[in-house]
Design an enzyme around this catalytic site. Sequence first.
Site, PDB file in Angstrom:
ATOM      1  N   VAL A  75       0.843  -1.195   0.000  1.00  0.00           N
ATOM      2  CA  VAL A  75       0.000   0.000   0.000  1.00  0.00           C
ATOM      3  C   VAL A  75       0.879   1.246   0.000  1.00  0.00           C
ATOM      4  O   VAL A  75       1.859   1.307   0.735  1.00  0.00           O
ATOM      5  CB  VAL A  75      -0.881   0.017   1.274  1.00  0.00           C
ATOM      6  CG1 VAL A  75      -1.648   1.327   1.388  1.00  0.00           C
ATOM      7  CG2 VAL A  75      -1.834  -1.168   1.289  1.00  0.00           C
ATOM      8  N   CYS A  76       0.542   2.213  -0.845  1.00  0.00           N
ATOM      9  CA  CYS A  76       1.237   3.505  -0.769  1.00  0.00           C
ATOM     10  C   CYS A  76       0.205   4.612  -0.929  1.00  0.00           C
ATOM     11  O   CYS A  76      -0.994   4.378  -0.777  1.00  0.00           O
ATOM     12  CB  CYS A  76       2.335   3.605  -1.820  1.00  0.00           C
ATOM     13  SG  CYS A  76       1.715   3.712  -3.495  1.00  0.00           S
TER      14      CYS A  76
END
Lengths: 195, 384
Positions: B75-76
Amino acid sequence: MISEIQTDRVLSCESLSCPMPVVKTKQVMEDMKPGEVLEVRTTDKGSVADLKSWANRVGHQYIGLIEENGVYRHFLRKVSDIESKAEIEYPRQMSNEELENKLANGESIIVLDVREPAEFALGHIPNAINIPLGQLEEKIGQFDLNKVYAVVCRTGNRSDQACQIMIERGFSNVYNVVPGMSQWQGTTVNGTRGA
Amino acid sequence: MENVRSITAEELHRKMEAGNVFILDVRNEEEYNDWKIEGKKTQSVNIPYFAFLDEMDEEDEILSNLPKDKEIAVVCAKGGASDYVAQMLNEKGYTSSSLKDGMLAWSQYYHPVTVYADEKLKIIQINRLAKGCLSYAVISAGKGMIIDPSKDTDVYIELAQKHQFTIEHVVDSHLHADHITGGPRLAEQVGAPYYLSSEEAKGTNLKFEPLEQYGRIKVGDIDVEVLSIPTPGHTPGSTSFLIDNRFLLSGDTIFVGGLGRPDLGGKAKEWAEDLYHTVFYKLKDLPDDCLVLPGHYSDIREMNDSGVVAERLGKIRENNEIMRNEDKASFTEQVASAVSMEKPPNFEEIVAINRGELKVDANRAIELEIGPNRCAVHHHGIHG
């Protein structure tokens, strides 16, 4: 508004999105010499925190940021091994506070800032003159041997070397300001003012 | 990017519920500490993506934090860095996927859960997981009322189609400071009235039905009534809704884990006194088994095992020392002293939008809402 800031290289990452600005900065920094300054231009908002975190993580100096017309201009300096290990040798020192007091009292002292132009441009002591350490030998000849000099850099290492060069060249009233701009509490101004 | 499987926020949430995904958040530490994906059955770890830029071997310390026997969802912020890291991990023999559009998508993901249903009444809690924002659909006989809708109004229109009801009333319990309301827009889209307390709308040009003039709002053609109890405290015109003496939709006044924060209008002390009055007089006679359905939560421990954020009023009274603190001076001081914490991000701009004084485009709206919710007085006596 500062627009011209002299650096060793400029990396254009406008319109690139994460993670590319950091990926490219890393690649370019690997090819640069210690002490050199890189300007990275980005438009991705996330790059602001990321470049800073990355620099701290790998030990480069994140000098600062200017936001101009939607472009983020980041200034980073590759820190040299010698600099981070060097011990301060030049014996005549002046603390940040001493210098601040002397300047406030109107004493006649020339403040010589030996950091890179980008570091200087993003905040320096009012009326300081900027000569990067690398150009000191070439430019110091124009200065008066009999005046009093307070030499400053970020942490006292580069200014220590500068003091030694000046003594060799016949200056006598030279002080190394410690710890230097990283801890400077007095007023600062932005912009360039070279010799 | 090739070789990378991307997953949507909805898929990720499903896997989180099933307990078979591990989250690797590759944003920088500050962003992660400020706001992250959390689930009761989900472990997450933060390693900024730039830590993966250096060559690493199998023994690398960074990799030792990652499981080989579980899918890793990377996740970013927007999905770029997570693609990059997920690809790298896959090449090293991990099973990883990348959250499509990152936290940006997560912040706009809504998860509806049915809180209660009998032949007369259905209550659905729509949980915006990333923000801890809760909105509600109260449904009876094919008619429905939407309470505190978020700006993504399609969510409610789709919900109405799925559960076969028409939206007849749209209500905001108060003027929100942490998210952009979808109230006026949804009301316009479905041709329903939009209700708000006049206190909250003071000085604005909002078109609304003044809530305080409706003792009861009828939903459907059977006897399910919604009673407005003005509960000032959080903001001066905050309103709660009571259904059948069994369900209290409390807005931002009472949370599962504590009380609302009264400081956002800059009058912490006066509003803290209002909150005291609400807690000890107006809500005093509600039965202990009344189920409190709040407008927010700020800790996943406030969610019960069925994924609903709700608690019996008696239990909240029992767990929250602050609600038993009947000494007015010390109550006020305790609440007012808890308000020095950070305000919701961009709250001034969000309030201006909700007051109808500022218009922003969709992208700016998304940007403004990015980040955690900070509306609760954090957080007295949470009992997991």
